[in-house]
Scaffold this motif. Structure first.
Motif, short mmCIF file in Angstrom:
data_model
loop_
_atom_site.label_atom_id
_atom_site.label_comp_id
_atom_site.label_asym_id
_atom_site.label_seq_id
_atom_site.Cartn_x
_atom_site.Cartn_y
_atom_site.Cartn_z
N THR A 94 0.86 -1.19 0.00
CA THR A 94 0.00 0.00 0.00
C THR A 94 0.90 1.24 0.00
O THR A 94 2.13 1.14 0.09
N GLY B 119 -5.33 0.63 12.26
CA GLY B 119 -5.06 -0.35 11.20
C GLY B 119 -3.61 -0.18 10.78
O GLY B 119 -3.29 0.01 9.61
N HIS C 287 -5.80 4.40 7.31
CA HIS C 287 -5.41 4.16 5.92
C HIS C 287 -5.78 2.74 5.52
O HIS C 287 -5.21 1.77 6.02
N GLU D 178 -3.91 -1.92 16.30
CA GLU D 178 -3.97 -3.11 15.42
C GLU D 178 -4.53 -4.30 16.17
O GLU D 178 -4.67 -4.26 17.38
C1 LIG Z 1 -5.78 -3.28 4.37
S1 LIG Z 1 -4.80 -3.35 5.81
C2 LIG Z 1 -4.02 -1.75 5.79
C3 LIG Z 1 -2.80 -1.66 6.66
C4 LIG Z 1 -2.10 -0.29 6.61
N1 LIG Z 1 -2.92 0.76 7.18
C5 LIG Z 1 -1.73 0.05 5.18
O1 LIG Z 1 -2.38 0.92 4.59
O2 LIG Z 1 -0.81 -0.59 4.66
C6 LIG Z 1 -6.02 -3.12 7.09
C7 LIG Z 1 -5.49 -3.27 8.49
O3 LIG Z 1 -6.49 -2.81 9.40
C8 LIG Z 1 -6.44 -3.64 10.53
N2 LIG Z 1 -7.72 -3.51 11.26
C9 LIG Z 1 -8.94 -3.92 10.89
N3 LIG Z 1 -9.86 -3.60 11.82
C10 LIG Z 1 -9.20 -2.98 12.81
C11 LIG Z 1 -9.60 -2.40 14.04
N4 LIG Z 1 -10.87 -2.40 14.45
N5 LIG Z 1 -8.66 -1.83 14.82
C12 LIG Z 1 -7.36 -1.81 14.41
N6 LIG Z 1 -6.91 -2.34 13.25
C13 LIG Z 1 -7.83 -2.91 12.46
C14 LIG Z 1 -6.22 -5.02 9.94
O4 LIG Z 1 -5.80 -5.94 10.91
C15 LIG Z 1 -5.19 -4.70 8.86
O5 LIG Z 1 -3.87 -4.82 9.33
#
Ligand SMILES: C[S@@+](CC[C@H](N)C(=O)[O-])C[C@H]1O[C@@H](n2cnc3c(N)ncnc32)[C@H](O)[C@@H]1O
Length: 329
Positions: free
Chosen positions: A37, A67, A127, A90
């Motif tokens: 990403t 996230g 993000h 996370e």
């Molecule tokens: C598509 S990945 C994006 C990771 C990073 N932000 C990036 O853009 O590379 C989505 C991330 O959001 C995390 N996530 C999903 N729901 C979450 C929550 N309620 N609280 C914290 N993290 C969360 C997932 O575990 C995952 O690592």
């Protein structure tokens, strides 16, 4: 209607597949093990500098990354602004490689956030979070009504379940009218953003100032995709969505249903804080070749982040909870 225990509504299957005990996002490799990403590598550096510029204008001292993956963006943010407060949120325990001065909160995942995430006075960045918050998937049945789409968690085979409940129907009537109107045809789909709206509202409700920005791919009401966008990725390759924990499951975000003060494309948001993609002056190549090469790499990453046919079309949903005037020209 009797369903096999393996056939459940998509939203439930999705939650288990990504955030259950063996969920995809609990994998030690994290999201970066499967896809790249804009938070990674040189692009992450450019993004981090732009986010600090936004934080300054919005009156936020620190940044909270919801996230946070395995801390990729946090690393770039720390390098760009040593000493400023940083927190990652996370679903996994604190990564061992994370710098000690970065706080870390463990979250349940999906729409649910950790209890200790409050009160927040910072710039919160989410993000590519909301696209992995499971949402109800609906499709128009033969009778013209919207029904919940169910899925076999072992195979990914879909079937139609019960009619949508009133709350989801109301959301669709307002935000996904093409699936409820006279032109709706059997098979047309809607990805109901109600639970994502609630998750975003929950996040904003925990803030005591500052601002929140969700960055994601999405669509607005006039361009909702009638065939839906739910898909899956495994090791960088798009695959059929099977909610068995072996792949990421994602659907574009209905960005205009989220609580917001401003909705911008990434191109607009980055240009506001001076990201231009301009290449460095050639004289720098003679004076400081290493700095020149680094600036060249950053210019190329910035061009990609601004690309009107690519990352530049990402949406920035801005909620200015502190009501600080966004005095960015
Ligand atoms: C598509 S990945 C994006 C990771 C990073 N932000 C990036 O853009 O590379 C989505 C991330 O959001 C995390 N996530 C999903 N729901 C979450 C929550 N309620 N609280 C914290 N993290 C969360 C997932 O575990 C995952 O690592």
């Amino acid at each position: 209607m009797t369903l096999s225990p393996d056939v459940v509504p998509w939203r439930e299957a999705w939650q288990g597949a990504l955030y259950g005990p063996q969920g995809f996002y609990r994998n030690p490799a994290g999201p970066a093990g499967h896809f790249t990403t804009s938070t990674h590598g040189v692009a992450g550096r450019v993004l981090a500098e732009a986010l600090w510029a936004w934080a300054d204008v919005l009156g936020a001292d620190g940044i909270v990354d919801v996230g946070a993956g395995r801390g990729e963006l946090l690393g770039a943010l720390r390098a760009a602004a040593p000493g400023r407060p940083l927190t990652g949120v996370e679903v996994v325990a604190r990564p061992t490689a994370l710098l000690p001065d970065v706080e870390w909160l463990v979250s349940p995942g999906g729409a649910r956030l950790p209890d200790d995430l409050a009160p927040v006075r910072a710039l919160v960045i989410a993000h590519e979070w909301l696209d992995v918050v499971p949402c109800t998937v609906a499709a128009v049945g033969d009778d013209g009504g919207l029904r919940e789409v169910c899925v076999d968690v072992r195979t990914g085979e879909e079937s139609l379940g019960w009619p949508l409940d009133d709350a989801d129907l109301d959301w669709c009537a307002r935000f996904w009218p093409s699936a409820t109107g006279a032109d709706a045809r059997p098979g047309d789909r809607a990805e109901v953003g109600r639970h994502r709206d609630a998750a975003w509202e929950d996040l904003i409700g925990r803030m005591s100032g500052g601002a929140a920005i969700a960055v994601d791919y999405g669509h607005r009401v006039a361009q909702r995709p009638g065939e839906g966008t739910l898909t899956a990725y495994r090791q960088g390759v798009q695959v059929a969505p099977v909610p068995d924990g072996s792949c990421d499951l994602t659907a574009h975000v209905a960005v205009d249903s989220l609580q917001q003060d401003e909705l911008l494309t990434q191109r607009e948001a980055l240009r506001r804080v001076g990201v231009s993609g301009l290449t460095p002056e050639h004289t720098l190549a003679r004076e400081d070749p290493a700095a020149y090469l680094s600036a060249l790499g950053a210019a190329s990453a910035a061009t990609s982040l601004l690309d009107p046919g690519g990352f530049g079309t990402f949406w920035w949903v801005v909620s200015n909870t502190g009501r600080v005037h966004a005095g960015i020209p």
